[in-house]
Design a protein around this motif. Sequence first.
Motif, PDB file in Angstrom:
ATOM      1  N   ILE A   9      23.514  93.017  98.103  1.00 23.33           N
ATOM      2  CA  ILE A   9      23.611  92.049  99.577  1.00 23.33           C
ATOM      3  C   ILE A   9      22.985  90.768  99.100  1.00 23.33           C
ATOM      4  CG2 ILE A   9      23.438  94.020 100.964  1.00 23.33           C
ATOM      5  CD1 ILE A   9      20.712  93.503 101.468  1.00 23.33           C
ATOM      6  N   ARG A  10      22.014  90.751  98.041  1.00 21.44           N
ATOM      7  CA  ARG A  10      21.640  89.484  97.688  1.00 21.44           C
ATOM      8  C   ARG A  10      22.669  88.478  96.494  1.00 21.44           C
ATOM      9  NH1 ARG A  10      16.645  87.935 100.038  1.00 21.44           N
ATOM     10  NH2 ARG A  10      15.703  89.629 101.252  1.00 21.44           N
ATOM     11  N   ASP A  11      23.796  88.907  96.424  1.00 17.21           N
ATOM     12  CA  ASP A  11      24.627  88.378  95.416  1.00 17.21           C
ATOM     13  C   ASP A  11      25.225  87.022  95.680  1.00 17.21           C
ATOM     14  OD1 ASP A  11      27.522  90.399  95.766  1.00 17.21           O
ATOM     15  OD2 ASP A  11      26.401  88.743  97.087  1.00 17.21           O
TER      16      ASP A  11
ATOM     17  N   ASP B 172      20.660  79.864  88.525  1.00 19.30           N
ATOM     18  CA  ASP B 172      19.939  81.193  88.080  1.00 19.30           C
ATOM     19  C   ASP B 172      18.603  80.907  88.309  1.00 19.30           C
ATOM     20  OD1 ASP B 172      22.661  81.625  85.609  1.00 19.30           O
ATOM     21  OD2 ASP B 172      22.320  82.610  87.638  1.00 19.30           O
ATOM     22  N   ILE B 173      18.253  80.857  89.609  1.00 17.65           N
ATOM     23  CA  ILE B 173      16.822  80.532  89.728  1.00 17.65           C
ATOM     24  C   ILE B 173      16.500  81.798  90.958  1.00 17.65           C
ATOM     25  CG2 ILE B 173      15.189  78.955  91.246  1.00 17.65           C
ATOM     26  CD1 ILE B 173      16.639  76.787  90.202  1.00 17.65           C
ATOM     27  N   GLN B 174      15.018  82.113  90.888  1.00 15.22           N
ATOM     28  CA  GLN B 174      14.501  83.090  91.693  1.00 15.22           C
ATOM     29  C   GLN B 174      14.251  82.239  92.887  1.00 15.22           C
ATOM     30  OE1 GLN B 174      14.910  86.399  90.727  1.00 15.22           O
ATOM     31  NE2 GLN B 174      12.939  86.639  91.794  1.00 15.22           N
TER      32      GLN B 174
ATOM     33  N   ILE C 193      22.277  72.424  94.253  1.00 11.04           N
ATOM     34  CA  ILE C 193      21.856  71.334  93.318  1.00 11.04           C
ATOM     35  C   ILE C 193      20.505  71.268  93.158  1.00 11.04           C
ATOM     36  CG2 ILE C 193      21.279  69.410  95.067  1.00 11.04           C
ATOM     37  CD1 ILE C 193      24.002  69.127  92.196  1.00 11.04           C
ATOM     38  N   LEU C 194      19.635  72.168  93.661  1.00  8.84           N
ATOM     39  CA  LEU C 194      18.361  72.638  93.505  1.00  8.84           C
ATOM     40  C   LEU C 194      18.114  72.727  91.973  1.00  8.84           C
ATOM     41  CD1 LEU C 194      15.262  73.129  94.276  1.00  8.84           C
ATOM     42  CD2 LEU C 194      16.266  75.664  94.440  1.00  8.84           C
TER      43      LEU C 194
ATOM     44  N   ALA D 121      16.035  71.344  86.607  1.00 14.94           N
ATOM     45  CA  ALA D 121      16.322  71.098  84.985  1.00 14.94           C
ATOM     46  C   ALA D 121      15.786  69.724  84.382  1.00 14.94           C
ATOM     47  CB  ALA D 121      17.764  71.151  84.701  1.00 14.94           C
ATOM     48  N   ALA D 122      15.997  68.714  85.681  1.00 13.22           N
ATOM     49  CA  ALA D 122      15.621  67.541  85.388  1.00 13.22           C
ATOM     50  C   ALA D 122      14.276  67.363  85.349  1.00 13.22           C
ATOM     51  CB  ALA D 122      16.121  66.529  86.366  1.00 13.22           C
TER      52      ALA D 122
END
Lengths: 254, 310
Positions: free
Chosen positions: B3-5, B167-169, B196-197, B202-203
């Motif tokens: 459900i969190r995909d 791929d961020i928590q 875009i977070l 990454a920046a």
Amino acid sequence: MALKMIAEAGSGHIGPSFSCADIITCLYSGIMKITPSSPDAPDRDRLILSKGHGVPTLYACLALKGFFPPTVLKQFRQINSPLQATPDVKRVAGIDAGSGSLGQGLSQALGMCLALKYQNISAHVYTILGDGELQEGQVWEAAQAIAHFNPGNLTAIIDFNKMQLDGNAIISEPLLAEKWRAFGWHVEEVNGHSHGELSSVLSNRTTEKPLMVIAHTIKGKGVSFMEGNPAYHAGVPPQGIIDEAISQLMQSSL
Amino acid sequence: MEIRDGNYGSALIAVAKNIETIVALDVDYSTITGSNKFGEIYPNRFFNVGIAEQNMVSVAEGMALTGLIPFVSAASSFIVRQAYDQIFNTAFSKAPVKFVGHSAGCSLSREGVCLQSYDDIALVRIIPGVPILAPATREDVLSALVAAANHDGPVYIRIPMPDSFPDIQTVGEYEIGKAMVYRTGIDAAILTIGPILGEAMAAAESLQRDGIDVMVVDMRCLNPVDTDIISKAASTGRIVTVEEHMTDGGLGGCVAEHIVNENHCTLQRLGLKDTFSETAPTYRELWQKFAIDSASIAKAIKNFSSKDRT
């Protein structure tokens, strides 16, 4: 009452309010299951005035039925008023949906019907459309969808006065009944000023399909010089003319 | 089924489990939004009305006025532009319809301009009383839907195609009006909305290697916007906003409106500037073209001069 309301406000739609007056009166005289003291009752019948500019007649009717005191009618179109120029569901007991931007009421009606069915509530939803309003594409989106989902508790009525703001019907309307039949509706055509004919088709449903009642009406009905006259679609004539109109309406109601 | 995909339909199934008044509508787009999955689990609660956005929204309005909580989904470009007046009237009546604008931003680049959206935030932001939620990570989709379901009124939720999520928590559940700080820093602030977070983070990492310490905030919600966070960001003196959206009228516009009375703060707004988009194989090409990728964000931060702060 609608005429006085519009005259007092200095603006409003006389012609469109008059042409659906008999339809609205008929609905609220025993067809619709409503209780003025419980305007939010979940199992009430609903009316969506899709041609929202005809609302003066609806306000007059709601006042007469006791949804709010008739003195409130003086506030029509004033600032801070519960009686907005077109129905505002947030402000008035007895108004079931907002309208004013034409073409959305039939869709809203479908939504209400589906919601009632989902919650196993037995109630009927009526909506009144103008014939100019049928020029809006969304009406036909709803027409198809209603025939497809066919909730069974929806009745639409067209106030077929064959006129609109710019004059006579701008897009010609041949075969109006055939169009709705082709979309999968059952169509009845009545004299929109005959309570007998209206109440007969509204209370004796003979079809499993969605019901469309094409009510043949006269814009400005009830006042000789307003009938069929596009000049009275909107705007307020001088007081002398208002008085003459009121006099005619009072005479014919005797 | 996870459900969190990041799949809208999967998340909606979870939200709707305990709220029986939730129903869903779609416009022949259910295999993309995933609302078809909802329809498989709850067939009597799902209404595919075909390619008719205006009808869908007004039908939902009628349902919402009659005791239900309808979630309506379509491509964000279509639901907002086709059914704008219907959204407006629903909001005017305060009917609790939840509008899901799917395939938001650059995320469906391969299908062309029609199925991308860079104006939905600006258009919805100007309608009174419609909070805008934009999930930034896969898990945020469920969180945003929960916040929307519990909000007493209409809500707009902007969801991209799931493969553009970073791929961020995620850090914490969604709340209307609350942003979320992902990284603290004092030299500058990057405020983002949507996936875009990932590029901002990454920046920030690459800037750290150059000795520049930036704050990164996922703004999450507009109208209401988290004004405390904007003030905190402004106190660094340098803000970069980044969005898959026009720079006028969206997050950048909103932040500009709020900092105009702050002590000196320079703002750079990254996004689309007075241009239409185009077809691209993936969203990555468009992120580069519109200079909202991590390299462009880092470059913008370095473009601030020492004059840009008091």
